[in-house]
Write a protein that holds these residues in place. Structure first.
Motif, PDB file in Angstrom:
ATOM      1  N   ARG A  86       0.839  -1.209   0.000  1.00  0.00           N
ATOM      2  CA  ARG A  86       0.000   0.000   0.000  1.00  0.00           C
ATOM      3  C   ARG A  86       0.871   1.255   0.000  1.00  0.00           C
ATOM      4  O   ARG A  86       0.622   2.218  -0.741  1.00  0.00           O
ATOM      5  N   TYR A  88       4.009   1.582  -0.996  1.00  0.00           N
ATOM      6  CA  TYR A  88       4.720   1.738  -2.260  1.00  0.00           C
ATOM      7  C   TYR A  88       3.825   2.385  -3.323  1.00  0.00           C
ATOM      8  O   TYR A  88       4.268   3.250  -4.083  1.00  0.00           O
ATOM      9  N   ARG A  89       2.589   1.925  -3.379  1.00  0.00           N
ATOM     10  CA  ARG A  89       1.717   2.362  -4.471  1.00  0.00           C
ATOM     11  C   ARG A  89       1.151   3.775  -4.287  1.00  0.00           C
ATOM     12  O   ARG A  89       0.694   4.381  -5.247  1.00  0.00           O
ATOM     13  N   ALA A  95       5.518   4.385  -6.956  1.00  0.00           N
ATOM     14  CA  ALA A  95       4.185   3.982  -7.417  1.00  0.00           C
ATOM     15  C   ALA A  95       4.218   3.039  -8.615  1.00  0.00           C
ATOM     16  O   ALA A  95       3.359   2.162  -8.752  1.00  0.00           O
ATOM     17  N   LYS A  96       5.209   3.203  -9.484  1.00  0.00           N
ATOM     18  CA  LYS A  96       5.239   2.411 -10.717  1.00  0.00           C
ATOM     19  C   LYS A  96       6.339   1.354 -10.743  1.00  0.00           C
ATOM     20  O   LYS A  96       6.455   0.610 -11.718  1.00  0.00           O
ATOM     21  N   GLY A 118      -1.281  -4.303  -5.627  1.00  0.00           N
ATOM     22  CA  GLY A 118      -0.308  -3.747  -6.562  1.00  0.00           C
ATOM     23  C   GLY A 118       0.928  -4.562  -6.821  1.00  0.00           C
ATOM     24  O   GLY A 118       1.858  -4.092  -7.490  1.00  0.00           O
ATOM     25  N   ASN A 120       3.334  -7.108  -8.650  1.00  0.00           N
ATOM     26  CA  ASN A 120       3.456  -7.528 -10.046  1.00  0.00           C
ATOM     27  C   ASN A 120       3.708  -9.021 -10.180  1.00  0.00           C
ATOM     28  O   ASN A 120       3.447  -9.607 -11.236  1.00  0.00           O
TER      29      ASN A 120
END
Length: 340
Positions: A86, A88-89, A95-96, A118, A120
């Motif tokens: 949470r 990080y995003r 965010a990316k 979020g 990957n």
């Protein structure tokens, strides 16, 4: 702790895009895990490894390091891995950045929540070395590609902006008279054509003033061409400083002739402006020993006013103003004659 220190290459001078090396930041409170990952990545010369054991410092470290991938442990003291996702995003710096969750948990619900927050990718630790390196490279390269696309787009936008500014500057230069700095004949022709069409649409009067420096050839012969150029500059500056209404245009017509275009101006208004121009030049008191009408530089002025019609052309108003200028010279110079 770092290994395989790889510095980002310089920006490509042509594309404006940088080359990136792969940087991995592992966030895990267990140093034994960190050492195991470090050993797994040691053989990968293209991967730079960094480690953070304190989750409270991970965001700050990631912001400074700018990794191409974050390996995030799921179970940690104080702040668990899901909460870190949470953080990080929502942080602009991370965010990316792609995130691979490392966990001993294999429950589908945990994986689902991680992806929803979020993540990957999700790996059960410790994964096979070959698989870990492959996934790091895959996600990092996707992220790098996106960074480079963004940079290329920004570089293209900047290039287009610079090109537009250069074209604008070139257009401006091409419309100015090189000696006097006011509009040139080309700009006058374009401006008159545009204002003629506007006057036609709006049924508004358009006035044109054409003026000539009296006995300028004699001035040049007596004072020399350098002083003659200075005289032209001073007269141009006086004209530009007098006809200052927004929408008017002062231009050098050619040689010692100048012109002023006055949109939406009746004949009386044009004559008044012309008289201001004449007296303004006279008041500069530029000595003219060879003049036959004044001890100072003077001008003869012709004005013309028309309401554009479908059957008329801009050349007609220029011809009328030129005819009025001829009459001003015939009547003794240093005066204004009008038509319209």
């Amino acid at each position: 702790m770092t290994t395989n220190q790889l510095n980002d290459q310089e920006t490509d001078p042509i594309t404006g895009v940088r080359s990136y090396g792969i940087k991995v930041l592992l966030v895990d409170d267990q140093r034994i895990i960190a050492e195991a990952v470090r050993r797994d990545l040691a053989e990968a010369d293209d991967i730079e490894f960094h480690y953070c054991s304190d989750p409270t410092k991970a965001i700050k470290q990631a912001a400074e390091l700018k990794p191409t991938l974050i390996l995030q442990d799921l179970v940690m003291p104080e702040i668990d891995g899901l909460m870190m996702l949470r953080f990080y995003r929502v942080a602009p710096e991370t965010a990316k950045i792609p995130i691979i969750v490392l966990s001993t948990k294999e429950e589908p619900e945990t994986k689902s929540e991680a992806f929803a927050l979020g993540a990957n990718d999700y790996l059960v630790k410790l994964p096979d070395k070959i698989e870990l390196i492959a996934r790091i490279r895959y996600h990092s390269q996707s992220y790098i590609n996106q960074l480079q696309r963004d940079e290329a787009f920004r570089a293209l936008q900047e290039s287009q902006k610079q090109l537009a500014e250069a074209n604008q500057a070139l257009q401006k230069l091409s419309s100015l008279d090189g000696l006097t700095g006011i509009a040139n004949r080309r700009r006058f022709d374009e401006f008159l054509e545009a204002e003629w069409r506007r006057g036609l649409r709006q049924a508004q009067p358009l006035s044109v003033i054409i003026l000539d420096i009296d006995f300028f050839k004699l001035y040049n012969d007596h004072y020399g061409h350098q002083q003659g150029d200075d005289c032209l500059k001073q007269v141009a500056a006086t004209l530009a400083g007098t006809a200052t209404r927004e929408g008017d245009l002062v231009a050098r017509y050619g040689g010692e002739e100048f012109t002023v275009v006055l949109p939406e101006t009746e004949a009386e208004g044009a004559w008044a402006v012309a008289e201001e121009l004449r007296t303004g030049v006279q008041e500069q008191k530029i000595p003219h020993a060879q003049s036959k009408v004044s001890e100072y530089v003077s001008i003869s002025v012709g004005t013309a006013t028309l309401v554009p019609t479908q059957d008329s052309k801009p050349a007609e108003i220029v011809a009328l103003a030129d005819k009025a200028l001829y009459l001003a010279k015939q009547e003794g110079r240093n005066r204004v004659m009008g038509h319209g």
